[in-house]
Design a protein around this motif. Sequence first.
Motif, PDB file in Angstrom:
ATOM      1  N   ARG A  41      40.393  44.929  46.580  1.00 12.70           N
ATOM      2  CA  ARG A  41      41.268  45.787  45.786  1.00 12.70           C
ATOM      3  C   ARG A  41      40.588  46.214  44.487  1.00 12.70           C
ATOM      4  O   ARG A  41      40.623  47.387  44.112  1.00 12.70           O
ATOM      5  CB  ARG A  41      42.571  45.052  45.474  1.00 12.70           C
ATOM      6  N   ASP A  42      39.954  45.262  43.806  1.00 15.33           N
ATOM      7  CA  ASP A  42      39.260  45.582  42.561  1.00 15.33           C
ATOM      8  C   ASP A  42      38.114  46.562  42.801  1.00 15.33           C
ATOM      9  O   ASP A  42      37.885  47.465  42.000  1.00 15.33           O
ATOM     10  CB  ASP A  42      38.734  44.312  41.901  1.00 15.33           C
ATOM     11  N   ARG A  43      37.412  46.403  43.891  1.00 10.77           N
ATOM     12  CA  ARG A  43      36.305  47.305  44.198  1.00 10.77           C
ATOM     13  C   ARG A  43      36.817  48.722  44.458  1.00 10.77           C
ATOM     14  O   ARG A  43      36.228  49.707  44.019  1.00 10.77           O
ATOM     15  CB  ARG A  43      35.517  46.776  45.408  1.00 10.77           C
ATOM     16  N   ARG A  44      37.929  48.838  45.184  1.00  6.87           N
ATOM     17  CA  ARG A  44      38.503  50.163  45.449  1.00  6.87           C
ATOM     18  C   ARG A  44      38.969  50.826  44.155  1.00  6.87           C
ATOM     19  O   ARG A  44      38.804  52.029  43.977  1.00  6.87           O
ATOM     20  CB  ARG A  44      39.655  50.051  46.439  1.00  6.87           C
ATOM     21  N   ARG A  45      39.559  50.037  43.262  1.00  8.24           N
ATOM     22  CA  ARG A  45      39.978  50.589  41.967  1.00  8.24           C
ATOM     23  C   ARG A  45      38.767  51.056  41.171  1.00  8.24           C
ATOM     24  O   ARG A  45      38.797  52.116  40.547  1.00  8.24           O
ATOM     25  CB  ARG A  45      40.767  49.553  41.180  1.00  8.24           C
ATOM     26  N   PHE A  46      37.712  50.279  41.186  1.00  7.43           N
ATOM     27  CA  PHE A  46      36.491  50.648  40.481  1.00  7.43           C
ATOM     28  C   PHE A  46      35.915  51.944  41.047  1.00  7.43           C
ATOM     29  O   PHE A  46      35.541  52.854  40.306  1.00  7.43           O
ATOM     30  CB  PHE A  46      35.461  49.517  40.580  1.00  7.43           C
ATOM     31  N   ASP A  47      35.845  52.033  42.381  1.00  9.55           N
ATOM     32  CA  ASP A  47      35.317  53.248  43.019  1.00  9.55           C
ATOM     33  C   ASP A  47      36.179  54.463  42.683  1.00  9.55           C
ATOM     34  O   ASP A  47      35.669  55.571  42.514  1.00  9.55           O
ATOM     35  CB  ASP A  47      35.233  53.068  44.534  1.00  9.55           C
ATOM     36  N   ALA A  48      37.515  54.263  42.578  1.00 10.81           N
ATOM     37  CA  ALA A  48      38.401  55.364  42.226  1.00 10.81           C
ATOM     38  C   ALA A  48      38.125  55.853  40.812  1.00 10.81           C
ATOM     39  O   ALA A  48      38.094  57.057  40.555  1.00 10.81           O
ATOM     40  CB  ALA A  48      39.854  54.932  42.365  1.00 10.81           C
ATOM     41  N   VAL A  49      37.919  54.929  39.884  1.00  3.80           N
ATOM     42  CA  VAL A  49      37.648  55.307  38.503  1.00  3.80           C
ATOM     43  C   VAL A  49      36.323  56.061  38.418  1.00  3.80           C
ATOM     44  O   VAL A  49      36.213  57.084  37.740  1.00  3.80           O
ATOM     45  CB  VAL A  49      37.637  54.068  37.584  1.00  3.80           C
ATOM     46  N   TRP A 100      42.578  35.163  50.075  1.00  2.00           N
ATOM     47  CA  TRP A 100      43.241  35.964  49.043  1.00  2.00           C
ATOM     48  C   TRP A 100      42.256  36.397  47.963  1.00  2.00           C
ATOM     49  O   TRP A 100      42.405  37.485  47.387  1.00  2.00           O
ATOM     50  CB  TRP A 100      44.419  35.222  48.434  1.00  2.00           C
ATOM     51  N   ALA A 101      41.252  35.591  47.701  1.00  3.32           N
ATOM     52  CA  ALA A 101      40.236  35.994  46.733  1.00  3.32           C
ATOM     53  C   ALA A 101      39.460  37.202  47.257  1.00  3.32           C
ATOM     54  O   ALA A 101      39.129  38.123  46.496  1.00  3.32           O
ATOM     55  CB  ALA A 101      39.285  34.838  46.439  1.00  3.32           C
ATOM     56  N   VAL A 102      39.193  37.221  48.553  1.00  4.13           N
ATOM     57  CA  VAL A 102      38.495  38.358  49.151  1.00  4.13           C
ATOM     58  C   VAL A 102      39.371  39.608  49.076  1.00  4.13           C
ATOM     59  O   VAL A 102      38.893  40.704  48.750  1.00  4.13           O
ATOM     60  CB  VAL A 102      38.092  38.051  50.612  1.00  4.13           C
ATOM     61  N   VAL A 103      40.664  39.471  49.339  1.00  8.35           N
ATOM     62  CA  VAL A 103      41.582  40.608  49.255  1.00  8.35           C
ATOM     63  C   VAL A 103      41.601  41.158  47.831  1.00  8.35           C
ATOM     64  O   VAL A 103      41.558  42.371  47.622  1.00  8.35           O
ATOM     65  CB  VAL A 103      43.002  40.197  49.714  1.00  8.35           C
TER      66      VAL A 103
END
Length: 98
Positions: free
Chosen positions: A37-45, A30-33
């Motif tokens: 998710r955080d990385r995808r949000r960062f890339d989106a920003v 779950w930590a990896v998930v």
Amino acid sequence: MDAIQQHMIDSYRAAQHGELPPPLPGRHDWAVVRDVRDRRRFDAVVAGLPARRRWRTALRGLFTHGHGHGHGHGPTPPDGPAPPDSSTPPGGSGPSGV
């Protein structure tokens, strides 16, 4: 060899060397998930896109965009008069033709 067998071998080797055993398989999934998710949000920003987008919204946009399906979000009707209704016969307003 599956993950449990590998964990048993790694635990045995750690015990032989006086080290702590490795974490159980799946312990940090779950930590990896969350990290993904955080990385995808960062890339989106960074790309100038909305940071939060629900999966359902993303899937709806993927499957309904440009196909005319969905929840009333299909293509707009063309401008001009509506095509004649095929349920009424030509030249009359009812079945008698009067």
